[in-house]
Design a protein around this motif. Structure first.
Motif, mmCIF file in Angstrom:
data_model
loop_
_atom_site.group_PDB
_atom_site.id
_atom_site.type_symbol
_atom_site.label_atom_id
_atom_site.label_comp_id
_atom_site.label_asym_id
_atom_site.label_seq_id
_atom_site.Cartn_x
_atom_site.Cartn_y
_atom_site.Cartn_z
ATOM 1 N N ILE A 126 -1.061 6.193 2.605
ATOM 2 C CA ILE A 126 -0.199 6.008 1.772
ATOM 3 C C ILE A 126 -0.770 4.862 0.575
ATOM 4 C CG2 ILE A 126 2.230 4.952 1.366
ATOM 5 C CD1 ILE A 126 3.219 6.253 3.566
ATOM 6 N N ILE A 127 -1.356 3.760 1.306
ATOM 7 C CA ILE A 127 -1.673 2.592 0.519
ATOM 8 C C ILE A 127 -3.024 2.940 -0.180
ATOM 9 C CG2 ILE A 127 -0.510 0.790 1.516
ATOM 10 C CD1 ILE A 127 -3.190 0.021 3.034
ATOM 11 N N ARG A 128 -3.969 3.881 0.409
ATOM 12 C CA ARG A 128 -4.839 4.438 -0.695
ATOM 13 C C ARG A 128 -4.622 5.229 -1.863
ATOM 14 N NH1 ARG A 128 -7.250 5.955 4.476
ATOM 15 N NH2 ARG A 128 -6.774 7.981 4.209
ATOM 16 N N ARG A 129 -3.284 5.998 -1.752
ATOM 17 C CA ARG A 129 -2.873 6.584 -2.603
ATOM 18 C C ARG A 129 -1.883 5.881 -3.859
ATOM 19 N NH1 ARG A 129 -3.235 12.357 -2.372
ATOM 20 N NH2 ARG A 129 -4.313 13.036 -0.324
ATOM 21 N N ALA A 130 -1.387 4.933 -3.223
ATOM 22 C CA ALA A 130 -0.270 4.376 -4.113
ATOM 23 C C ALA A 130 0.010 2.718 -3.802
ATOM 24 C CB ALA A 130 1.133 5.095 -3.819
ATOM 25 N N LYS A 131 0.085 1.960 -4.794
ATOM 26 C CA LYS A 131 0.257 0.492 -4.793
ATOM 27 C C LYS A 131 1.749 0.489 -4.226
ATOM 28 C CE LYS A 131 -2.788 -0.898 -8.461
ATOM 29 N NZ LYS A 131 -2.922 -1.270 -9.858
ATOM 30 N N LEU A 132 2.218 -0.496 -3.577
ATOM 31 C CA LEU A 132 3.310 -0.914 -3.227
ATOM 32 C C LEU A 132 4.003 -1.867 -4.161
ATOM 33 C CD1 LEU A 132 2.837 -1.194 0.567
ATOM 34 C CD2 LEU A 132 3.177 0.938 -0.562
ATOM 35 N N LEU A 133 5.374 -1.438 -4.616
ATOM 36 C CA LEU A 133 6.205 -2.382 -5.312
ATOM 37 C C LEU A 133 7.191 -2.738 -4.490
ATOM 38 C CD1 LEU A 133 6.427 -0.624 -8.869
ATOM 39 C CD2 LEU A 133 5.278 -2.693 -8.384
ATOM 40 N N VAL A 134 7.283 -4.041 -4.124
ATOM 41 C CA VAL A 134 8.384 -4.285 -3.053
ATOM 42 C C VAL A 134 9.283 -5.430 -3.846
ATOM 43 C CG1 VAL A 134 8.628 -5.647 -0.771
ATOM 44 C CG2 VAL A 134 6.691 -3.984 -0.985
ATOM 45 N N TYR A 135 10.466 -5.009 -3.563
ATOM 46 C CA TYR A 135 11.537 -5.857 -4.058
ATOM 47 C C TYR A 135 11.988 -7.025 -3.052
ATOM 48 C CZ TYR A 135 14.828 -2.212 -2.654
ATOM 49 O OH TYR A 135 15.416 -1.153 -2.215
ATOM 50 N N ARG A 136 11.929 -8.199 -3.375
ATOM 51 C CA ARG A 136 12.131 -9.445 -2.466
ATOM 52 C C ARG A 136 13.530 -9.443 -2.304
ATOM 53 N NH1 ARG A 136 8.121 -12.837 -1.172
ATOM 54 N NH2 ARG A 136 9.646 -13.576 0.546
ATOM 55 N N ARG A 137 13.883 -10.108 -1.097
ATOM 56 C CA ARG A 137 15.251 -10.565 -0.953
ATOM 57 C C ARG A 137 15.334 -12.039 -0.917
ATOM 58 N NH1 ARG A 137 18.114 -5.927 -1.511
ATOM 59 N NH2 ARG A 137 17.691 -4.514 0.169
ATOM 60 N N ARG B 28 -2.301 -6.345 7.027
ATOM 61 C CA ARG B 28 -3.141 -5.207 6.471
ATOM 62 C C ARG B 28 -2.613 -4.704 5.087
ATOM 63 N NH1 ARG B 28 -3.269 -0.674 10.470
ATOM 64 N NH2 ARG B 28 -1.188 -1.249 10.799
ATOM 65 N N PHE B 29 -1.143 -4.791 4.974
ATOM 66 C CA PHE B 29 -0.803 -4.118 3.872
ATOM 67 C C PHE B 29 -0.387 -4.941 2.973
ATOM 68 C CE2 PHE B 29 0.610 -1.536 7.929
ATOM 69 C CZ PHE B 29 -0.072 -0.651 7.286
ATOM 70 N N LEU B 30 -0.389 -6.290 3.134
ATOM 71 C CA LEU B 30 0.178 -7.371 2.045
ATOM 72 C C LEU B 30 -0.944 -7.212 0.724
ATOM 73 C CD1 LEU B 30 1.380 -10.600 4.103
ATOM 74 C CD2 LEU B 30 2.892 -8.712 2.621
ATOM 75 N N GLN B 31 -2.275 -7.070 0.876
ATOM 76 C CA GLN B 31 -2.971 -7.084 -0.214
ATOM 77 C C GLN B 31 -2.718 -5.761 -1.172
ATOM 78 O OE1 GLN B 31 -6.983 -6.435 0.951
ATOM 79 N NE2 GLN B 31 -6.550 -5.249 2.606
ATOM 80 N N HIS B 32 -1.801 -4.915 -0.686
ATOM 81 C CA HIS B 32 -1.705 -3.658 -1.728
ATOM 82 C C HIS B 32 -0.174 -3.698 -2.022
ATOM 83 C CE1 HIS B 32 -4.988 -1.642 0.036
ATOM 84 N NE2 HIS B 32 -4.890 -2.296 1.248
ATOM 85 N N VAL B 33 0.183 -4.912 -2.081
ATOM 86 C CA VAL B 33 1.653 -5.218 -2.536
ATOM 87 C C VAL B 33 1.765 -5.945 -3.746
ATOM 88 C CG1 VAL B 33 3.961 -6.314 -1.854
ATOM 89 C CG2 VAL B 33 2.830 -5.022 -0.100
ATOM 90 N N THR B 34 2.589 -5.416 -4.628
ATOM 91 C CA THR B 34 3.065 -6.313 -5.859
ATOM 92 C C THR B 34 4.543 -6.634 -5.613
ATOM 93 O OG1 THR B 34 1.480 -5.262 -7.367
ATOM 94 C CG2 THR B 34 3.362 -6.488 -8.379
ATOM 95 N N PHE B 35 4.903 -7.803 -5.532
ATOM 96 C CA PHE B 35 6.325 -8.183 -5.363
ATOM 97 C C PHE B 35 7.124 -8.322 -6.849
ATOM 98 C CE2 PHE B 35 4.384 -9.743 -1.465
ATOM 99 C CZ PHE B 35 5.200 -9.359 -0.563
ATOM 100 N N VAL B 36 8.183 -7.715 -6.433
ATOM 101 C CA VAL B 36 9.106 -8.016 -7.899
ATOM 102 C C VAL B 36 10.392 -8.616 -7.178
ATOM 103 C CG1 VAL B 36 8.244 -6.109 -9.125
ATOM 104 C CG2 VAL B 36 10.138 -5.555 -7.483
ATOM 105 N N GLU B 37 11.111 -9.350 -8.235
ATOM 106 C CA GLU B 37 12.424 -9.985 -7.714
ATOM 107 C C GLU B 37 13.716 -9.108 -8.053
ATOM 108 O OE1 GLU B 37 12.395 -12.888 -6.196
ATOM 109 O OE2 GLU B 37 10.339 -13.038 -6.342
#
Length: 196
Positions: A124-135, A146-155
Protein backbone atom coordinates in the motif's frame (compact mmCIF):
# COMPACT_ATOMS: atom_id res chain seq x y z
CA UNK A 1 2.14 18.73 -16.89
CA UNK A 2 1.28 18.12 -13.22
CA UNK A 3 -0.11 14.74 -12.23
CA UNK A 4 -3.73 14.55 -11.11
CA UNK A 5 -3.77 14.25 -7.32
CA UNK A 6 -6.57 11.95 -6.18
CA UNK A 7 -7.41 11.39 -2.53
CA UNK A 8 -8.95 7.95 -1.94
CA UNK A 9 -11.46 8.24 0.91
CA UNK A 10 -12.78 4.79 1.75
CA UNK A 11 -15.20 3.67 4.41
CA UNK A 12 -18.49 1.99 5.13
CA UNK A 13 -20.32 5.37 5.10
CA UNK A 14 -23.06 3.83 7.20
CA UNK A 15 -24.35 6.55 6.86
CA UNK A 16 -22.14 9.33 5.46
CA UNK A 17 -22.37 12.32 7.81
CA UNK A 18 -21.24 15.92 8.15
CA UNK A 19 -17.94 15.04 9.83
CA UNK A 20 -17.02 12.94 6.76
CA UNK A 21 -17.72 15.92 4.52
CA UNK A 22 -15.76 18.38 6.66
CA UNK A 23 -12.75 16.07 6.92
CA UNK A 24 -12.77 15.39 3.16
CA UNK A 25 -12.88 19.12 2.40
CA UNK A 26 -10.13 19.94 4.91
CA UNK A 27 -7.89 17.19 3.51
CA UNK A 28 -8.63 18.24 -0.10
CA UNK A 29 -7.69 21.84 0.63
CA UNK A 30 -4.61 21.22 2.77
CA UNK A 31 -3.17 18.50 0.50
CA UNK A 32 -4.12 20.38 -2.69
CA UNK A 33 -6.04 17.43 -4.10
CA UNK A 34 -7.68 17.69 -7.49
CA UNK A 35 -10.33 15.19 -6.46
CA UNK A 36 -11.52 13.27 -3.42
CA UNK A 37 -12.77 9.87 -4.55
CA UNK A 38 -15.25 8.48 -2.01
CA UNK A 39 -15.19 4.69 -1.98
CA UNK A 40 -18.01 2.96 -0.05
CA UNK A 41 -16.87 -0.56 0.75
CA UNK A 42 -18.88 -3.64 -0.04
CA UNK A 43 -18.02 -5.20 3.30
CA UNK A 44 -15.34 -3.87 5.67
CA UNK A 45 -12.59 -6.35 6.61
CA UNK A 46 -12.20 -5.19 10.23
CA UNK A 47 -15.88 -5.01 11.22
CA UNK A 48 -18.69 -7.46 11.65
CA UNK A 49 -21.88 -7.05 9.67
CA UNK A 50 -23.89 -5.63 12.55
CA UNK A 51 -26.03 -2.70 11.44
CA UNK A 52 -24.45 -2.35 8.01
CA UNK A 53 -27.00 -1.04 5.50
CA UNK A 54 -27.07 -2.79 2.14
CA UNK A 55 -24.26 -1.65 -0.19
CA UNK A 56 -26.63 -0.02 -2.70
CA UNK A 57 -28.13 2.13 0.08
CA UNK A 58 -24.72 3.27 1.33
CA UNK A 59 -23.64 4.06 -2.24
CA UNK A 60 -26.81 6.08 -2.87
CA UNK A 61 -26.43 8.00 0.41
CA UNK A 62 -22.78 8.80 -0.38
CA UNK A 63 -23.77 10.11 -3.81
CA UNK A 64 -26.43 12.29 -2.18
CA UNK A 65 -23.99 13.55 0.46
CA UNK A 66 -21.43 14.88 -2.03
CA UNK A 67 -23.85 16.12 -4.68
CA UNK A 68 -22.86 19.46 -6.11
CA UNK A 69 -19.24 19.45 -4.92
CA UNK A 70 -17.02 19.96 -7.98
CA UNK A 71 -14.02 18.12 -6.48
CA UNK A 72 -15.82 15.15 -4.89
CA UNK A 73 -16.75 11.95 -6.76
CA UNK A 74 -18.07 8.54 -5.72
CA UNK A 75 -16.84 5.18 -7.01
CA UNK A 76 -18.77 1.91 -6.85
CA UNK A 77 -15.62 -0.11 -7.54
CA UNK A 78 -15.57 -2.01 -4.23
CA UNK A 79 -19.31 -2.59 -4.24
CA UNK A 80 -19.19 -4.01 -7.78
CA UNK A 81 -16.23 -6.21 -6.81
CA UNK A 82 -18.18 -7.70 -3.89
CA UNK A 83 -16.84 -9.62 -0.91
CA UNK A 84 -14.61 -8.05 1.71
CA UNK A 85 -13.06 -4.78 0.59
CA UNK A 86 -9.28 -4.59 0.83
CA UNK A 87 -7.51 -1.31 0.12
CA UNK A 88 -4.63 -2.96 -1.72
CA UNK A 89 -7.01 -4.51 -4.30
CA UNK A 90 -8.68 -1.13 -4.80
CA UNK A 91 -5.36 0.67 -5.27
CA UNK A 92 -4.23 -1.86 -7.88
CA UNK A 93 -7.42 -1.32 -9.86
CA UNK A 94 -7.41 2.46 -9.51
CA UNK A 95 -3.83 2.71 -10.74
CA UNK A 96 -4.88 0.92 -13.91
CA UNK A 97 -7.74 3.42 -14.37
CA UNK A 98 -5.55 6.45 -13.53
CA UNK A 99 -2.08 5.56 -14.87
CA UNK A 100 -0.99 9.22 -14.88
CA UNK A 101 -2.61 10.05 -11.54
CA UNK A 102 -1.10 10.18 -8.07
CA UNK A 103 -3.30 8.41 -5.53
CA UNK A 104 -3.13 9.44 -1.89
CA UNK A 105 -4.88 7.37 0.75
CA UNK A 106 -6.93 9.38 3.27
CA UNK A 107 -6.93 7.85 6.76
CA UNK A 108 -7.99 8.81 10.23
CA UNK A 109 -5.35 8.64 12.92
CA UNK A 110 -7.16 5.62 14.42
CA UNK A 111 -6.65 3.74 11.14
CA UNK A 112 -2.96 4.62 11.10
CA UNK A 113 -2.59 2.89 14.47
CA UNK A 114 -3.97 -0.36 13.05
CA UNK A 115 -2.43 0.03 9.60
CA UNK A 116 0.09 -2.78 10.27
CA UNK A 117 -2.86 -5.22 10.47
CA UNK A 118 -4.15 -4.32 7.00
CA UNK A 119 -3.64 -6.64 4.06
CA UNK A 120 -0.21 -5.97 2.47
CA UNK A 121 0.50 -2.60 4.14
CA UNK A 122 4.03 -2.46 2.66
CA UNK A 123 2.62 -2.62 -0.87
CA UNK A 124 0.00 0.00 0.00
CA UNK A 125 2.70 2.51 0.96
CA UNK A 126 4.67 1.70 -2.19
CA UNK A 127 1.61 2.55 -4.24
CA UNK A 128 0.16 5.52 -2.32
CA UNK A 129 1.19 8.20 0.13
CA UNK A 130 -0.85 8.31 3.33
CA UNK A 131 -2.79 11.47 4.18
CA UNK A 132 -3.68 11.20 7.85
CA UNK A 133 -5.99 13.61 9.63
CA UNK A 134 -4.94 14.26 13.19
CA UNK A 135 -7.14 14.41 16.24
CA UNK A 136 -6.26 17.31 18.55
CA UNK A 137 -4.35 16.23 21.66
CA UNK A 138 -3.44 12.72 20.47
CA UNK A 139 0.02 11.14 20.29
CA UNK A 140 1.61 8.73 17.82
CA UNK A 141 3.55 6.61 20.29
CA UNK A 142 1.80 3.38 19.32
CA UNK A 143 2.11 3.85 15.53
CA UNK A 144 4.43 1.46 13.71
CA UNK A 145 7.46 3.66 12.83
CA UNK A 146 7.91 1.89 9.47
CA UNK A 147 4.92 3.76 8.14
CA UNK A 148 5.40 7.23 9.62
CA UNK A 149 7.88 8.31 6.94
CA UNK A 150 5.15 7.75 4.32
CA UNK A 151 2.62 9.95 6.12
CA UNK A 152 1.60 13.54 5.48
CA UNK A 153 -0.46 14.86 8.37
CA UNK A 154 -3.37 17.23 7.90
CA UNK A 155 -5.35 18.95 10.61
CA UNK A 156 -9.05 18.27 10.89
CA UNK A 157 -11.46 19.73 13.44
CA UNK A 158 -12.57 17.51 16.30
CA UNK A 159 -16.21 16.69 15.58
CA UNK A 160 -18.12 14.42 17.91
CA UNK A 161 -20.30 12.91 15.20
CA UNK A 162 -20.32 9.16 14.68
CA UNK A 163 -22.28 6.88 12.39
CA UNK A 164 -22.92 4.64 15.41
CA UNK A 165 -24.65 7.48 17.25
CA UNK A 166 -26.68 8.40 14.15
CA UNK A 167 -27.92 4.81 13.78
CA UNK A 168 -28.79 4.71 17.47
CA UNK A 169 -30.75 7.95 17.19
CA UNK A 170 -32.66 6.49 14.21
CA UNK A 171 -33.61 3.41 16.26
CA UNK A 172 -34.79 5.65 19.09
CA UNK A 173 -36.84 7.88 16.79
CA UNK A 174 -34.65 10.89 17.62
CA UNK A 175 -33.62 13.67 15.25
CA UNK A 176 -30.57 13.32 13.02
CA UNK A 177 -30.99 16.80 11.54
CA UNK A 178 -27.63 18.65 11.28
CA UNK A 179 -25.73 15.36 11.71
CA UNK A 180 -26.17 14.23 8.09
CA UNK A 181 -26.89 16.24 4.94
CA UNK A 182 -30.63 16.75 4.41
CA UNK A 183 -30.81 14.53 1.28
CA UNK A 184 -29.22 11.70 3.30
CA UNK A 185 -31.65 12.25 6.17
CA UNK A 186 -34.61 12.05 3.77
CA UNK A 187 -33.17 8.91 2.17
CA UNK A 188 -32.81 7.23 5.58
CA UNK A 189 -36.42 8.05 6.48
CA UNK A 190 -37.80 7.11 3.06
CA UNK A 191 -36.08 3.71 3.08
CA UNK A 192 -36.58 3.15 6.80
CA UNK A 193 -32.90 2.45 7.40
CA UNK A 194 -31.50 1.80 10.89
CA UNK A 195 -34.98 1.43 12.37
CA UNK A 196 -34.40 -1.88 14.14
Amino acid sequence: MARLRIGLFGGSFNPPHLAHLIVAEQVREQARLDQVLWMPCHFPPHKNEGELAEPHHRLAMTQLAIEGHPHFAVSDLEIRRGGRSYTIDTLRQLQIHYPEGEILLILGEDNLRTFHTWREPEEIIRRAKLLVYRRPGTTLEDVDPRFLQHVTFVEAPLLEISATEIRQRCRQGRSIRYLVPDPVRHYIYTHRLYQT
